[in-house]
Design an enzyme around this catalytic site. Structure first.
Site, mmCIF file in Angstrom:
data_model
loop_
_atom_site.group_PDB
_atom_site.id
_atom_site.type_symbol
_atom_site.label_atom_id
_atom_site.label_comp_id
_atom_site.label_asym_id
_atom_site.label_seq_id
_atom_site.Cartn_x
_atom_site.Cartn_y
_atom_site.Cartn_z
ATOM 1 N N GLU A 245 -14.073 -57.272 -61.584
ATOM 2 C CA GLU A 245 -14.774 -56.371 -62.494
ATOM 3 C C GLU A 245 -13.671 -55.479 -63.058
ATOM 4 O O GLU A 245 -13.206 -54.557 -62.374
ATOM 5 C CB GLU A 245 -15.821 -55.540 -61.763
ATOM 6 C CG GLU A 245 -16.582 -54.622 -62.712
ATOM 7 C CD GLU A 245 -17.546 -53.685 -61.986
ATOM 8 O OE1 GLU A 245 -18.615 -53.391 -62.560
ATOM 9 O OE2 GLU A 245 -17.225 -53.237 -60.868
ATOM 10 N N ASP B 103 -15.469 -55.453 -57.020
ATOM 11 C CA ASP B 103 -16.073 -54.305 -57.684
ATOM 12 C C ASP B 103 -14.991 -53.304 -58.079
ATOM 13 O O ASP B 103 -14.084 -53.000 -57.290
ATOM 14 C CB ASP B 103 -17.072 -53.649 -56.716
ATOM 15 C CG ASP B 103 -17.688 -52.386 -57.273
ATOM 16 O OD1 ASP B 103 -18.450 -52.489 -58.249
ATOM 17 O OD2 ASP B 103 -17.401 -51.304 -56.722
#
Length: 720
Positions: free
Chosen positions: A406, A370
């Site tokens: 990401e 993330d």
């Protein structure tokens, strides 16, 4: 409230205190132990405890009994700022925490406070939930400049000693190559909470994911890897709790080694670890890899006004990036209040130890990072040569699993799609945006569509990466579901309690004539067709496809594009079996089968030369001028199965059928002339105007014909 009292390394607890396992006369007899491994390590006879803190003047190990009674043991041994000790007879299931003595001077970035019970950063299991109380904070709410010395132990979860032993049997990672991978992004609770084939006690849990009904769904759908949204222990924000909501998505980690206890069907005392391992073993037996969405960029402690739960009270400067010149405040490139200090060797060690633990001990097969750009920030800018990437590159364990970035954060220059090192794959946000724009009829999208469909060589080829560096997706947890993408022009996040201010306004969606639910048959029909167009594009593109859970069933969040706080039926997958959901599920299954059986759709190298040819609807090869026609929304793609240059796993040449894809994103029915050089015998194996994928025997072969391709549809032709 319990009345904790210090216990030296020679004193004994009362019989009613802390330990109910082992011999009470021996349990507080602490031995020097070892500085590594960090955390609590049970060896069959006792437990070694180890904690890093460069700023501590003293560290106490706190042991809790079933009633919350606390006994403390001083860790007097230190090596390289690691405080450690071995306690005989402490067994799996023992609840514990730490109290760290040291300087409390927020202006200097120092926040030690022994009144706050601290979670072990290396805890393998955590029991209980946060009970929000002022005692969790190091200051008084009515005067943040004061110090709050109230004991936080009654209100904070406890770390738990675990039993590391588990019978893995013959478990092995499927190690599915990227070019054969189909990823399914899912939430542990959201995917299983309403599944009628799963016993009620197992719904919403790791056990539910391992249930045969769930495994069979994934297997028959053609999924090879399930990417789980955060399962590291996380905290529900107080602000959400006050609104009757929760941190459903879980991007608020407090324990990087502990599987979230709220997803366990089993009892406490660390049983969630065994349940998680059983889930992984079961999925592996079905040939399905387990990838974890991990949040190493920040923690749940928030900004300078957040609670003291662990890292902050252990070594604030060692774990967090503080503002240069004013270390009272935290640098925040995550939008959550803090950022992990990846310049610190001890913070980097924790991240790498965590990654290795999940691979070696929990047998997971990869990670999706993330806001990965935050991990690459050496100072302020994102640096491809940062220490974190260096460590991953040389690590003999972590470098061998799937690594997915990401590739953005909320800081300046944080959008880094295409800029991660060669070892990494990336969520390709440009693929998502381009494919959405193309199918909603935006003009001038053909060149961009072609780049994304063929693996985004413009993003990945220059540094030696291949199409497999691109994780292609049209929808994900963050944003509209597939159903909502074709049903709403605007977000509808009122249920989140933020006056619809949260969530992105850049959705690139289209409601096709009515906002939200409608009974108009024509609108419903075109919406279903558009779902099939998007899924067909996704699963036949070069790169690695990722499906968002429930999209194969037409899942809706009623226009909410930011359901991060909705742990309810708004975000859970509805497993009600309808004709519509059944048809879409079957369509996806046939698409994954088509992809699996035909390597022309999953090439390991970029298409070039006679691998691929682009034609106009008139059947002639595209020229530079044709690519520049802004209003053009239709194209023919020839994929040459006789020109695959990469060999198979045994080194043998790969041969496949050739395909023509007739793609019409316009609002008009169009006649496609088949290219002159490819006027052989063709059969239509897929037509997105139908709710099912065509079988070869159901369609007549075409020789020299001009097939009609209806508005907003795809036909896939296979050479006979």
């Amino acid at each position: 409230m319990p009345n904790p009292r210090p216990v030296s390394d020679t004193s004994q607890p009362d019989a009613c205190e802390s330990i109910t396992w082992g011999k009470l006369t021996d349990v507080m007899r602490i031995w020097p132990g070892d500085p590594y491994p960090l955390g609590a390590t049970y060896d069959g006879a006792g437990t070694n405890f180890s904690l890093f803190s460069e700023v501590a003047s003293a560290v106490e190990l706190c042991l809790f009994d079933d009633g919350g009674g606390e006994s403390r043991v001083a860790l007097t041994e230190t090596d390289g700022f690691v405080w450690h000790g071995y306690v005989p007879w402490v067994s799996p299931g023992q609840r514990y925490g730490f109290r760290v003595h040291g300087p409390y001077d927020p202006d200097q970035g120092l926040r030690c406070n022994p009144a706050k019970l601290l979670l072990d950063p290396y805890a393998k299991a955590i029991e209980g939930e946060m009970e929000w109380n002022e005692a969790l904070f190091a200051y008084r709410f009515d005067d943040p400049e004061t110090t709050n010395d109230d004991d936080s132990a009654p209100y904070t979860p406890k770390s738990v000693v675990i039993n590391p032993f588990f019978d893995w049997g013959e478990d092995r990672s499927p190690r599915t190559p990227y070019h054969e991978t189909v990823i399914y992004e899912a939430h542990v609770r959201g995917l299983t909470e309403l599944h009628p084939g799963i016993p009620e006690a197992e719904r919403g849990t790791y056990a539910g994911l391992a249930n045969p009904a769930m495994v069979e769904h994934l297997r028959t759908l053609g999924v090879t890897a399930i990417e789980l949204m955060p399962v590291h222990q996380f905290v529900h924000d107080d602000a959400l709790a006050q609104r009757g909501l929760t941190n459903y998505w879980g991007y608020n980690t407090i324990g990087f080694f502990a599987p979230h206890n709220g997803f366990a069907a089993s009892g406490g005392r660390g049983q969630q670890v065994q349940e998680f391992k059983l889930m992984v073993r079961t999925l592996h037996e079905a040939g399905i890899e387990v990838i974890l969405d991990v949040v190493y960029n920040h923690t749940a402690e928030g900004n300078h006004l957040g609670p003291t739960l662990g890292f902050r009270g252990i070594d604030n400067q060692g774990y967090y990036r503080l503002v240069d010149g004013d270390p009272r405040y935290y640098m925040d490139t995550t939008g959550t209040g803090n950022s992990i200090n990846v310049q610190s060797p001890h913070a980097l060690q924790m991240i790498m130890d965590s990654l290795r633990y999940w691979v070696t001990e929990m047998h997971v097969d990869g990670f999706r990072f993330d806001l990965a750009s935050t991990l690459a920030r050496e100072l302020h800018a994102v640096d491809r040569l940062s220490a974190f990437f260096d460590l991953v590159q040389q690590d003999p364990v972590v470098s061998q699993v799937k690594l997915i970035a990401e590739p953005w954060d909320v800081g300046e220059g944080g959008y880094q799609v295409g800029n991660f090192p060669p070892l990494w794959t990336e969520w390709n946000g440009k693929y998502r945006d381009s494919i959405r724009d193309f199918w909603r009829g935006q003009e001038g999208m053909l060149p961009e569509f072609a780049k994304r469909f063929t693996g985004s060589s413009d993003l990945y080829a220059a540094d030696g990466r291949r199409p497999l560096a691109s994780i292609n997706f049209v929808t994900a947890h963050d944003g509209f579901t597939l159903h909502d993408l074709v049903s709403y022009d605007h977000k509808h996040n009122e249920a989140n309690g933020e006056d619809n201010r949260d969530g992105s306004d850049d959705n690139r969606s289209w409601n096709h004539g009515a906002e939200g639910e409608t009974s108009d048959a024509d609108i419903l029909a075109i919406r279903e067709r558009q779902k099939r167009n998007l899924l067909t594009t996704l699963l036949l593109s070069q790169g690695v496809p990722m499906i968002s859970h429930g999209d194969e069933l037409g899942r809706t969040q009623r226009g909410n594009n930011n359901a991060y706080c909705q742990d309810n039926e708004l975000s859970w997958v509805d497993w009600t079996d309808t004709a519509q959901s059944g048809a879409l599920r079957e369509f996806v299954r046939r698409l994954t089968t088509l992809r699996r059986e035909h390597p022309v759709f999953r090439r390991r190298r970029f298409l070039s030369g006679d691998n691929v040819t682009w034609f106009t609807t008139e059947g002639r090869e595209m020229t530079d001028d044709d690519w520049q026609i802004g209003y053009a929304k239709a194209i023919t793609i020839f994929l040459n199965g006789d020109a695959i240059t990469e060999p198979d796993r045994r080194g043998e040449p790969v041969r496949d059928d050739s395909f023509l894809l007739l793609i019409n994103a316009s609002g008009d029915d169009l006649t496609f002339a088949l290219p002159e050089e490819h006027r052989g015998m063709w059969t239509c194996v897929l037509d997105t105007t139908t709710s099912y994928a065509l079988e070869d025997e159901e369609t007549a072969a075409m020789a020299g014909e001009k097939p009609l391709v209806e508005a907003r549809s795809i036909q896939v032709l296979r050479r006979v």
